[in-house]
Design a protein around this motif. Structure first.
Motif, PDB file in Angstrom:
ATOM      1  N   ALA A 148     -39.357  29.605   5.135  1.00  0.00           N
ATOM      2  CA  ALA A 148     -38.882  29.098   3.842  1.00  0.00           C
ATOM      3  C   ALA A 148     -37.508  28.462   3.963  1.00  0.00           C
ATOM      4  O   ALA A 148     -37.185  27.501   3.245  1.00  0.00           O
ATOM      5  CB  ALA A 148     -38.851  30.224   2.813  1.00  0.00           C
ATOM      6  N   ILE A 149     -36.680  28.972   4.853  1.00  0.00           N
ATOM      7  CA  ILE A 149     -35.323  28.465   4.993  1.00  0.00           C
ATOM      8  C   ILE A 149     -35.286  27.128   5.738  1.00  0.00           C
ATOM      9  O   ILE A 149     -34.460  26.252   5.433  1.00  0.00           O
ATOM     10  CB  ILE A 149     -34.436  29.506   5.710  1.00  0.00           C
ATOM     11  CG1 ILE A 149     -34.207  30.712   4.774  1.00  0.00           C
ATOM     12  CG2 ILE A 149     -33.102  28.911   6.132  1.00  0.00           C
ATOM     13  CD1 ILE A 149     -33.465  31.853   5.421  1.00  0.00           C
ATOM     14  N   ILE A 150     -36.178  26.941   6.705  1.00  0.00           N
ATOM     15  CA  ILE A 150     -36.188  25.689   7.472  1.00  0.00           C
ATOM     16  C   ILE A 150     -36.316  24.465   6.564  1.00  0.00           C
ATOM     17  O   ILE A 150     -35.514  23.516   6.682  1.00  0.00           O
ATOM     18  CB  ILE A 150     -37.304  25.709   8.538  1.00  0.00           C
ATOM     19  CG1 ILE A 150     -36.967  26.719   9.630  1.00  0.00           C
ATOM     20  CG2 ILE A 150     -37.500  24.321   9.148  1.00  0.00           C
ATOM     21  CD1 ILE A 150     -38.066  26.900  10.667  1.00  0.00           C
ATOM     22  N   PRO A 174     -44.084  16.607   8.706  1.00  0.00           N
ATOM     23  CA  PRO A 174     -44.229  17.539   9.834  1.00  0.00           C
ATOM     24  C   PRO A 174     -43.835  18.968   9.481  1.00  0.00           C
ATOM     25  O   PRO A 174     -44.405  19.923  10.010  1.00  0.00           O
ATOM     26  CB  PRO A 174     -43.291  16.953  10.900  1.00  0.00           C
ATOM     27  CG  PRO A 174     -42.358  16.059  10.164  1.00  0.00           C
ATOM     28  CD  PRO A 174     -43.125  15.525   9.009  1.00  0.00           C
ATOM     29  N   LEU A 175     -42.864  19.126   8.566  1.00  0.00           N
ATOM     30  CA  LEU A 175     -42.459  20.476   8.200  1.00  0.00           C
ATOM     31  C   LEU A 175     -43.533  21.179   7.369  1.00  0.00           C
ATOM     32  O   LEU A 175     -43.613  22.407   7.376  1.00  0.00           O
ATOM     33  CB  LEU A 175     -41.130  20.444   7.443  1.00  0.00           C
ATOM     34  CG  LEU A 175     -39.897  20.248   8.316  1.00  0.00           C
ATOM     35  CD1 LEU A 175     -38.623  20.212   7.479  1.00  0.00           C
ATOM     36  CD2 LEU A 175     -39.795  21.340   9.379  1.00  0.00           C
ATOM     37  N   ARG A 176     -44.342  20.413   6.634  1.00  0.00           N
ATOM     38  CA  ARG A 176     -45.486  21.033   5.960  1.00  0.00           C
ATOM     39  C   ARG A 176     -46.406  21.692   6.982  1.00  0.00           C
ATOM     40  O   ARG A 176     -46.883  22.808   6.793  1.00  0.00           O
ATOM     41  CB  ARG A 176     -46.271  19.986   5.169  1.00  0.00           C
ATOM     42  CG  ARG A 176     -45.676  19.595   3.841  1.00  0.00           C
ATOM     43  CD  ARG A 176     -46.633  18.710   3.086  1.00  0.00           C
ATOM     44  NE  ARG A 176     -46.172  18.438   1.727  1.00  0.00           N
ATOM     45  CZ  ARG A 176     -46.939  17.925   0.766  1.00  0.00           C
ATOM     46  NH1 ARG A 176     -48.203  17.624   1.037  1.00  0.00           N
ATOM     47  NH2 ARG A 176     -46.448  17.711  -0.432  1.00  0.00           N
ATOM     48  N   PHE A 177     -46.654  20.977   8.078  1.00  0.00           N
ATOM     49  CA  PHE A 177     -47.527  21.521   9.116  1.00  0.00           C
ATOM     50  C   PHE A 177     -46.887  22.735   9.783  1.00  0.00           C
ATOM     51  O   PHE A 177     -47.518  23.787   9.924  1.00  0.00           O
ATOM     52  CB  PHE A 177     -47.822  20.448  10.162  1.00  0.00           C
ATOM     53  CG  PHE A 177     -48.839  19.442   9.734  1.00  0.00           C
ATOM     54  CD1 PHE A 177     -50.185  19.654   9.944  1.00  0.00           C
ATOM     55  CD2 PHE A 177     -48.445  18.263   9.107  1.00  0.00           C
ATOM     56  CE1 PHE A 177     -51.131  18.735   9.543  1.00  0.00           C
ATOM     57  CE2 PHE A 177     -49.385  17.332   8.698  1.00  0.00           C
ATOM     58  CZ  PHE A 177     -50.724  17.565   8.920  1.00  0.00           C
ATOM     59  N   VAL A 178     -45.624  22.590  10.175  1.00  0.00           N
ATOM     60  CA  VAL A 178     -44.961  23.626  10.961  1.00  0.00           C
ATOM     61  C   VAL A 178     -44.731  24.890  10.143  1.00  0.00           C
ATOM     62  O   VAL A 178     -44.938  26.009  10.634  1.00  0.00           O
ATOM     63  CB  VAL A 178     -43.623  23.108  11.521  1.00  0.00           C
ATOM     64  CG1 VAL A 178     -42.834  24.241  12.192  1.00  0.00           C
ATOM     65  CG2 VAL A 178     -43.870  21.984  12.522  1.00  0.00           C
ATOM     66  N   THR A 179     -44.305  24.733   8.896  1.00  0.00           N
ATOM     67  CA  THR A 179     -43.897  25.894   8.105  1.00  0.00           C
ATOM     68  C   THR A 179     -44.979  26.436   7.178  1.00  0.00           C
ATOM     69  O   THR A 179     -44.781  27.488   6.570  1.00  0.00           O
ATOM     70  CB  THR A 179     -42.653  25.570   7.253  1.00  0.00           C
ATOM     71  OG1 THR A 179     -42.987  24.566   6.283  1.00  0.00           O
ATOM     72  CG2 THR A 179     -41.519  25.083   8.135  1.00  0.00           C
TER      73      THR A 179
END
Length: 328
Positions: A148-150, A174-179
């Motif tokens: 959540a913080i990323i 990309p952050l949707r995928f990673v997080t």
């Protein structure tokens, strides 16, 4: 759960390819289903606390799952203050995105923990898993906090369709995928494996012990089925949202009926969980006794004693039922 599969922008646009009327329908349905989850989760929270049904680890894990579902449904209502407004730089929009990310992540992580706990008891024959409770909390909240913080530090919480979550443009995709997506589908795959293994083990055990009384067999199976229900509910409610998101990945088109199916199913997690929880005969017996003490039974069906209620229910106390773990 709904936000991870929000109506997402197509191409490089900052809005979704849905009409204003369709957006309003999606938001309205999502708020209605979220209201049902708020009611259902509140019922579960009240029942567990009032009837002191937090004696076993499995009950406490279900309680944590319920809190997460309740929190997500509550954050869904921030949409009332952001929908149709200029919220690109809004602190409220960021707050909703962060809150939904936290409660969505914790919801599917607690569901996975319930599956894992059941697996350890049934398949690995762990007599008690109580010492694992601090580890469960540490794992769930550490992973949730980091994921959540990323996006928060990356500044990618913002408009994600008709409500706020992680944006699809720039670093947001990309952050949707990673997080979220990668952890989500890892958990779903793990739940499928754990559930199927538990089911095979239970069936083999029951078939191999012909001396078990039918009543004991039913009680054991019912107790296990109640615990298995939560991962199954989660996976079933994610079918339409998953189809919708996969379609978005391979196409620039946004299909209204897919989004509608998403908001009709995913936000109902807490509500459907409450229905499964309410099927517990012991819980219904406790409510019958509560209603009797309040005089509501006498109003509805005339004079009746608590012994009559127990005889009609044919149930036993929770501590006498088959459990897959020892109470604290």
């Amino acid at each position: 759960m709904s936000t991870p599969f929000d109506a997402a922008p197509s191409g490089n646009n900052t809005d979704i390819v849905l009409t204003d009327g369709q957006k309003e329908i999606i938001v309205t349905v999502r708020l209605i289903t979220s209201a049902l989850t708020l009611l259902g989760a509140s019922f579960m929270i009240f029942s567990m606390i009032y009837f002191k049904k937090l004696k076993t680890l499995s009950s406490r894990l279900i309680f944590q799952l319920t809190i997460s579902a309740w929190g997500e449904a509550l954050f869904n209502y921030i949409t009332l203050f952001t929908f149709g407004k200029e919220v690109e730089l809004s602190t409220l929009c960021t707050f909703q995105g962060l809150g939904l990310q936290v409660f969505q992540l914790s919801t599917f992580l607690w569901t996975t923990v319930i599956s894992f706990n059941l697996y350890m008891v049934v398949v690995k024959h762990k007599i008690s898993m109580n010492e694992w409770e601090p580890r469960y909390h540490a794992a769930v909240w550490t992973v949730t906090s980091v994921l959540a913080i990323i996006p928060l530090l990356s500044g990618v919480y913002g408009p994600a369709g008709v409500w706020c979550w992680i944006i699809k443009t720039g670093a947001g995709l990309p952050l949707r995928f990673v997080t979220f997506y990668v952890p989500l589908y890892i958990c779903i795959a793990a739940m499928i494996y754990l559930y199927s293994t538990v089911t095979r083990t239970v069936n083999a055990t029951m078939d191999g012990q012909s001396d078990i009384e039918d009543a004991d067999r039913r009680r054991a199976q019912n107790a296990l089925n109640r615990l298995k229900a939560y991962p199954i509910i989660f996976m079933v409610l994610y079918i339409l949202p998953t189809i919708n998101r996969v379609y978005n990945w391979i196409s620039n088109d946004d299909i209204f009926i897919l989004y509608l199916g998403q908001v009709l199913t995913a936000p109902l997690l807490g509500f459907v969980n409450s229905l499964a929880y309410g099927l517990d005969e012991e819980l219904r017996r406790k409510y019958r006794i509560l209603f009797f003490k309040r005089g509501w039974f006498r109003t509805c069906i005339g004079e009746v004693s608590i012994d009559d209620l127990d005889a009609r229910s044919g149930s036993v106390d929770e501590e006498d039922e088959y459990h897959v773990e020892d109470p604290d």
